[in-house]
Design a protein around this motif. Sequence first.
Motif, PDB file in Angstrom:
ATOM      1  N   ALA A 201       0.827  -1.207   0.000  1.00 30.60           N
ATOM      2  CA  ALA A 201       0.000   0.000   0.000  1.00 30.60           C
ATOM      3  C   ALA A 201       0.862   1.257   0.000  1.00 30.60           C
ATOM      4  CB  ALA A 201      -0.931  -0.016   1.212  1.00 30.60           C
ATOM      5  N   VAL A 202       1.880   1.275   0.840  1.00 28.13           N
ATOM      6  CA  VAL A 202       2.737   2.457   0.944  1.00 28.13           C
ATOM      7  C   VAL A 202       3.530   2.668  -0.337  1.00 28.13           C
ATOM      8  CG1 VAL A 202       4.730   3.428   2.154  1.00 28.13           C
ATOM      9  CG2 VAL A 202       2.863   2.386   3.458  1.00 28.13           C
ATOM     10  N   SER A 203       4.156   1.610  -0.842  1.00 24.88           N
ATOM     11  CA  SER A 203       4.947   1.756  -2.057  1.00 24.88           C
ATOM     12  C   SER A 203       4.055   2.086  -3.246  1.00 24.88           C
ATOM     13  CB  SER A 203       5.779   0.494  -2.329  1.00 24.88           C
ATOM     14  OG  SER A 203       4.957  -0.642  -2.490  1.00 24.88           O
ATOM     15  N   GLY A 204       2.830   1.578  -3.243  1.00 23.53           N
ATOM     16  CA  GLY A 204       1.890   1.921  -4.307  1.00 23.53           C
ATOM     17  C   GLY A 204       1.463   3.373  -4.255  1.00 23.53           C
ATOM     18  N   GLU A 205       1.439   3.945  -3.056  1.00 22.98           N
ATOM     19  CA  GLU A 205       1.010   5.332  -2.876  1.00 22.98           C
ATOM     20  C   GLU A 205       2.102   6.334  -3.218  1.00 22.98           C
ATOM     21  OE1 GLU A 205      -1.453   8.532  -1.948  1.00 22.98           O
ATOM     22  OE2 GLU A 205      -1.985   6.416  -2.143  1.00 22.98           O
ATOM     23  N   ILE A 206       3.322   6.075  -2.786  1.00 18.65           N
ATOM     24  CA  ILE A 206       4.383   7.094  -2.951  1.00 18.65           C
ATOM     25  C   ILE A 206       5.545   6.614  -3.807  1.00 18.65           C
ATOM     26  CG2 ILE A 206       3.800   8.147  -0.728  1.00 18.65           C
ATOM     27  CD1 ILE A 206       6.410   6.879   0.390  1.00 18.65           C
ATOM     28  N   GLY A 207       5.504   5.359  -4.260  1.00 20.19           N
ATOM     29  CA  GLY A 207       6.583   4.801  -5.072  1.00 20.19           C
ATOM     30  C   GLY A 207       7.545   3.989  -4.228  1.00 20.19           C
ATOM     31  N   GLY A 208       7.949   2.833  -4.766  1.00 23.11           N
ATOM     32  CA  GLY A 208       8.863   1.968  -4.040  1.00 23.11           C
ATOM     33  C   GLY A 208      10.187   2.631  -3.742  1.00 23.11           C
ATOM     34  N   GLY A 209      10.652   3.500  -4.639  1.00 18.39           N
ATOM     35  CA  GLY A 209      11.943   4.145  -4.468  1.00 18.39           C
ATOM     36  C   GLY A 209      12.003   5.132  -3.326  1.00 18.39           C
ATOM     37  N   ARG A 210      10.830   5.464  -2.757  1.00 14.76           N
ATOM     38  CA  ARG A 210      10.786   6.343  -1.580  1.00 14.76           C
ATOM     39  C   ARG A 210      10.300   5.601  -0.338  1.00 14.76           C
ATOM     40  NH1 ARG A 210       8.038  11.968  -3.583  1.00 14.76           N
ATOM     41  NH2 ARG A 210       6.314  10.585  -4.161  1.00 14.76           N
ATOM     42  N   THR A 211      10.223   4.271  -0.440  1.00 15.09           N
ATOM     43  CA  THR A 211       9.690   3.446   0.647  1.00 15.09           C
ATOM     44  C   THR A 211      10.776   2.512   1.159  1.00 15.09           C
ATOM     45  OG1 THR A 211       7.495   3.475  -0.380  1.00 15.09           O
ATOM     46  CG2 THR A 211       7.905   1.761   1.256  1.00 15.09           C
ATOM     47  N   ALA A 212      10.885   2.389   2.490  1.00 18.05           N
ATOM     48  CA  ALA A 212      11.878   1.509   3.097  1.00 18.05           C
ATOM     49  C   ALA A 212      11.237   0.749   4.254  1.00 18.05           C
ATOM     50  CB  ALA A 212      13.078   2.321   3.591  1.00 18.05           C
ATOM     51  N   LEU A 213      11.976  -0.222   4.765  1.00 21.88           N
ATOM     52  CA  LEU A 213      11.471  -1.073   5.843  1.00 21.88           C
ATOM     53  C   LEU A 213      12.562  -1.317   6.861  1.00 21.88           C
ATOM     54  CD1 LEU A 213       9.249  -3.038   6.968  1.00 21.88           C
ATOM     55  CD2 LEU A 213      10.387  -4.832   5.637  1.00 21.88           C
ATOM     56  N   ARG A 214      12.189  -1.290   8.144  1.00 21.88           N
ATOM     57  CA  ARG A 214      13.107  -1.665   9.216  1.00 21.88           C
ATOM     58  C   ARG A 214      12.616  -2.946   9.883  1.00 21.88           C
ATOM     59  NH1 ARG A 214      14.842   1.145  15.019  1.00 21.88           N
ATOM     60  NH2 ARG A 214      17.077   0.973  14.687  1.00 21.88           N
ATOM     61  N   ILE A 215      13.536  -3.911  10.046  1.00 18.41           N
ATOM     62  CA  ILE A 215      13.222  -5.168  10.707  1.00 18.41           C
ATOM     63  C   ILE A 215      14.305  -5.484  11.747  1.00 18.41           C
ATOM     64  CG2 ILE A 215      11.841  -6.209   8.860  1.00 18.41           C
ATOM     65  CD1 ILE A 215      14.363  -7.627   7.880  1.00 18.41           C
ATOM     66  N   SER A 216      13.939  -6.282  12.730  1.00 16.44           N
ATOM     67  CA  SER A 216      14.891  -6.728  13.752  1.00 16.44           C
ATOM     68  C   SER A 216      14.596  -8.198  14.035  1.00 16.44           C
ATOM     69  CB  SER A 216      14.752  -5.884  15.024  1.00 16.44           C
ATOM     70  OG  SER A 216      13.425  -5.933  15.519  1.00 16.44           O
ATOM     71  N   PRO A 217      15.198  -9.100  13.284  1.00 15.77           N
ATOM     72  CA  PRO A 217      14.800 -10.512  13.336  1.00 15.77           C
ATOM     73  C   PRO A 217      14.857 -11.160  14.714  1.00 15.77           C
ATOM     74  CG  PRO A 217      16.103 -10.115  11.370  1.00 15.77           C
ATOM     75  CD  PRO A 217      16.164  -8.856  12.187  1.00 15.77           C
ATOM     76  N   VAL A 218      15.839 -10.803  15.543  1.00 14.74           N
ATOM     77  CA  VAL A 218      15.990 -11.539  16.802  1.00 14.74           C
ATOM     78  C   VAL A 218      15.995 -10.659  18.048  1.00 14.74           C
ATOM     79  CG1 VAL A 218      17.198 -13.468  15.714  1.00 14.74           C
ATOM     80  CG2 VAL A 218      18.527 -11.558  16.646  1.00 14.74           C
ATOM     81  N   THR A 219      15.776  -9.362  17.927  1.00 16.12           N
ATOM     82  CA  THR A 219      15.814  -8.542  19.131  1.00 16.12           C
ATOM     83  C   THR A 219      14.730  -8.971  20.117  1.00 16.12           C
ATOM     84  OG1 THR A 219      15.796  -6.301  20.019  1.00 16.12           O
ATOM     85  CG2 THR A 219      14.272  -6.759  18.228  1.00 16.12           C
ATOM     86  N   PRO A 220      15.042  -8.993  21.412  1.00 16.27           N
ATOM     87  CA  PRO A 220      14.014  -9.256  22.413  1.00 16.27           C
ATOM     88  C   PRO A 220      13.281  -8.002  22.882  1.00 16.27           C
ATOM     89  CG  PRO A 220      16.164  -9.223  23.457  1.00 16.27           C
ATOM     90  CD  PRO A 220      16.403  -8.989  21.983  1.00 16.27           C
TER      91      PRO A 220
END
Length: 367
Positions: free
Chosen positions: A216-235
């Motif tokens: 939804a976000v990348s469709g709204e503003i473009g993938g090139g202006r969209t990023a993601l933060r993940i933390s696979p194992v943080t408690p």
Amino acid sequence: MTSLFDPVQAGSLQLANRIVMAPLTRNRSPNAIPTPLVAEYYAQRASAGLLITEATAISPQGQGYADVPGLYGTEQLDGWKRVTSAVHAAGGKIVVQMWHVGRISHVDLQPGGQAPVAPSAITAKSKTYLVKDGKGQFAETSQPRALLAEELPGIVESYRHAARNAIEAGFDGVEVHAANGYLLDQFLKRGANQRTDDFGGSIENRARLLLEVMRAVSGEIGGGRTALRISPVTPANDIHDPDPQPLFEYVVRALGPLGLAYVHVVEGATGGPRVLEDRPFDYPALKAAYRDAGGQAAWMVNNGFTKALAEQAVRHGDDLVAFGKPFISNPDLVRRLRENAPLNPADQATFYGGGAEGYTDYPALAA
């Protein structure tokens, strides 16, 4: 040989160097409105290749801490316009980190004093930050209620609308916060998600909300202006999944076609050890899974990086390195790293709440 100080392209963002200011909650936006002091703070740090703002709530329901900014009201957006204008005038680039805290909240912070929302009605063993009688204090999170399936399209819409607001407020892009035990991370991980519908159980189901948000976000503003933060194992915030490797490899493969600006990975425990003996994780395999799926976004690494570790990461093919606490006390961190100058120590007593002290009064090197 690529260095920290070389320019890099991250989707639509042309960055002057590979040093990123990580998102840092500072609790200095009363009524969720960024003040002129906030604009000064970010502009001071505009020599970073990229500034990522403190986590910013996409809706009143997404708010989980006192005096953190929002991205949903006219006054808030006007405040952010001052920030983005100041950063751009100083030659910087800035994206906003979009946030829904889910269960990491308190009834005092929720509209109408309602319960916070979560994938399942499981209280986090964590704390949030309140201001009472003018004084900041930490408090246990409140018992959440489980979101109904029919509410989830509204959550996705809140992200989409916030992304549009961000661009209209002058941001160069957005980072969707799916790390550190907040709402999207809660859906991903089985420790917080015990649903039996289409948003729980299998990896595909638990990743569904995040992927709907990213599309939804990348469709709204473009993938090139969209990023993601993940933390696979943080408690962080009492979050856990017994088998994170296939979960996050599935997520990044699904992101491959979206043409994102960057993927921001917290390695290890957020603000803690980079390697957790009880939660092993293969970060090179995660990156390989993303590249194998056609993902071309810049790869950003984060957590406890020194200059030496950051240089090593860039030499080994990571594109961007995010620094957190060093940017609090060193507005000119890029110059200090370049010149191997000593760093100002940070005063942890002024991290959360307050005014200019410990915020905009740290000295830069003499000209």
